[in-house]
Enzyme design. Sequence first.
Site, mmCIF file in Angstrom:
data_model
loop_
_atom_site.group_PDB
_atom_site.id
_atom_site.type_symbol
_atom_site.label_atom_id
_atom_site.label_comp_id
_atom_site.label_asym_id
_atom_site.label_seq_id
_atom_site.Cartn_x
_atom_site.Cartn_y
_atom_site.Cartn_z
ATOM 1 N N GLY A 122 -8.598 -6.532 17.195
ATOM 2 C CA GLY A 122 -9.952 -6.011 17.016
ATOM 3 C C GLY A 122 -9.972 -4.525 16.738
ATOM 4 O O GLY A 122 -10.988 -3.983 16.304
ATOM 5 N N MET A 174 -4.526 -4.889 21.205
ATOM 6 C CA MET A 174 -5.299 -4.144 20.216
ATOM 7 C C MET A 174 -5.926 -5.042 19.159
ATOM 8 O O MET A 174 -6.393 -4.567 18.125
ATOM 9 C CB MET A 174 -4.411 -3.087 19.551
ATOM 10 C CG MET A 174 -4.011 -1.953 20.473
ATOM 11 S SD MET A 174 -5.425 -0.988 21.065
ATOM 12 C CE MET A 174 -5.867 -0.137 19.555
ATOM 13 N N GLU A 199 -0.416 -6.821 13.631
ATOM 14 C CA GLU A 199 -0.860 -5.954 14.720
ATOM 15 C C GLU A 199 0.274 -5.798 15.720
ATOM 16 O O GLU A 199 0.866 -6.782 16.155
ATOM 17 C CB GLU A 199 -2.100 -6.533 15.400
ATOM 18 C CG GLU A 199 -2.580 -5.758 16.621
ATOM 19 C CD GLU A 199 -2.767 -4.272 16.342
ATOM 20 O OE1 GLU A 199 -2.108 -3.469 17.027
ATOM 21 O OE2 GLU A 199 -3.548 -3.947 15.437
ATOM 22 N N GLN A 200 0.584 -4.544 16.073
ATOM 23 C CA GLN A 200 1.744 -4.290 16.915
ATOM 24 C C GLN A 200 1.527 -4.645 18.381
ATOM 25 O O GLN A 200 2.487 -4.784 19.138
ATOM 26 C CB GLN A 200 2.168 -2.834 16.796
ATOM 27 C CG GLN A 200 1.154 -1.829 17.309
ATOM 28 C CD GLN A 200 1.626 -0.392 17.145
ATOM 29 O OE1 GLN A 200 2.747 -0.151 16.707
ATOM 30 N NE2 GLN A 200 0.768 0.550 17.495
ATOM 31 N N SER A 201 0.258 -4.803 18.809
ATOM 32 C CA SER A 201 -0.008 -5.104 20.215
ATOM 33 C C SER A 201 -1.136 -6.120 20.336
ATOM 34 O O SER A 201 -2.206 -5.947 19.734
ATOM 35 C CB SER A 201 -0.393 -3.831 20.966
ATOM 36 O OG SER A 201 -0.873 -4.128 22.262
ATOM 37 N N CYS A 209 -11.517 0.680 18.252
ATOM 38 C CA CYS A 209 -12.922 0.854 18.639
ATOM 39 C C CYS A 209 -13.303 -0.013 19.832
ATOM 40 O O CYS A 209 -13.874 0.474 20.797
ATOM 41 C CB CYS A 209 -13.837 0.558 17.452
ATOM 42 S SG CYS A 209 -15.586 0.669 17.865
ATOM 43 N N HIS A 211 -45.336 5.356 18.888
ATOM 44 C CA HIS A 211 -45.599 6.182 20.059
ATOM 45 C C HIS A 211 -45.620 5.275 21.293
ATOM 46 O O HIS A 211 -46.252 4.229 21.280
ATOM 47 C CB HIS A 211 -46.951 6.900 19.911
ATOM 48 C CG HIS A 211 -47.349 7.678 21.139
ATOM 49 N ND1 HIS A 211 -46.854 8.925 21.410
ATOM 50 C CD2 HIS A 211 -48.190 7.351 22.156
ATOM 51 C CE1 HIS A 211 -47.383 9.365 22.541
ATOM 52 N NE2 HIS A 211 -48.207 8.415 23.014
#
Length: 451
Positions: free
Chosen positions: A40, A38, A33-35, A43, A437
């Site tokens: 996760g 981020m 993961e680049q960051s 989303c 209902h």
Amino acid sequence: MNTFDVAVIGWGKGGKTIAGTLARAGKRVAIIEQSAEMYGGACINVACIPTKALIHSAQSRPEKDYDPEYFARAVDSRNKLTGKMRDVNYAMLADLGNVVVIDGVARFTGPKTLVVEAGEDSLELSAETILINTGSVPVIPDIEGAEFGGRIHTSITLQQAPLPEHLVIVGGGYIGIEFASMFSQFGSQVTVIDKNPRPLHREDHDVSQVVSGLLDGVRFITDATVIRLSQTQDCAAIQYVWNEQEQTVRGDAVLIALGRRPATDSLDLAAAGIKTTKNGAVEVNEYLESSVPGVYALGDVNGGPQFTYISLDDSRIVTDRILGDGLRSRNDRQAIPSTIFTTPPFAKVGLTEAEAEKAGYSIKVASKNVADIKAMPKPKIVGDPRGMIKVIVDADSDLILGAALIHIDAQEVINLVALAMRHKITASELRDTIYIHPSSTEALNEVLGTI
């Protein structure tokens, strides 16, 4: 060279799900993961969850005047939520003994080899199976001055900006309309500039008219071509051509909402011999496998529908290829619903009336304004009886071809309609089914009874 069974590039929904599944099955997995912001995926950090948190805050605001302090508190609450979810998502994988989390930007050096770079540091690795899960990035239009930064925003940066007193949105599609709804409820003056004759132009005219009518106070400029953007310390200016005349609108912030494209620029796919489509998506077969055997693409990056739940289903297909019998494919998908979280929401599935007619179906249309549906008290109970329900039915088979739901709880009811479409439950069966209902679902009793 570090060797893994599986390398996952990107921590989106599909990638993180399959990484955990394969790790629990005994595979040695690297997730890149680049960051750290981020973990996760998009989303929970910048897209579905944080925007809906902001929308909830906007809807809950008792006073509708411009209030930047309220917005700042809403952003702070949003950030706390995403921070907690990011920590949970990190732990879900990092706590598995055979998952290695690698921070950095990955690029291919061969069909099954990668280098991951973080500043001056780099790491080489190889894997028998590589999953590309890098998502998408905002489209930058070929318009003078259309560069993100300062007062010109993406849907991500606008969430953290000061509340604009006047927000100008370029694009009347799904993202533009959702943000127009949100920021108008936060008290911003909102102007939407769209090149099409009406916002949501792919929807039936009556549907787009009802949705745009929900956006109280939003100004729509349609049939307009934006030719130039500029900004100063005090404001942003948007020049556009309308009715053959050049005009200007100024605002505190501009949101460019003209879609997203697959995020593949930094991957050096050519080094691996991975083919791409014209818009840069990884070219895949029905099993999501690229032109290189053992390299798969999940989520937005493969050019499919840009929804988190599609990325999740992508993970099921690839998991079945690796651990199962390999029979699942994206050709199995039918009736994929979607929702724009306006107030109330607009949810849809299947064909529009125009699309059904163009496809040659003989159709029946059930349509009714929510305020006129007697057997649907839920919207009246919560004080928002706006919207409409429209269902397109095949006159020959009585099967549902599509639906547009604009009302309280539409994002929930659409799942029932989609399920009925997938399992070929007829409109008559839905009409005569027993529903709770009061609920929003019971509107189907009355609306489907009109055909």
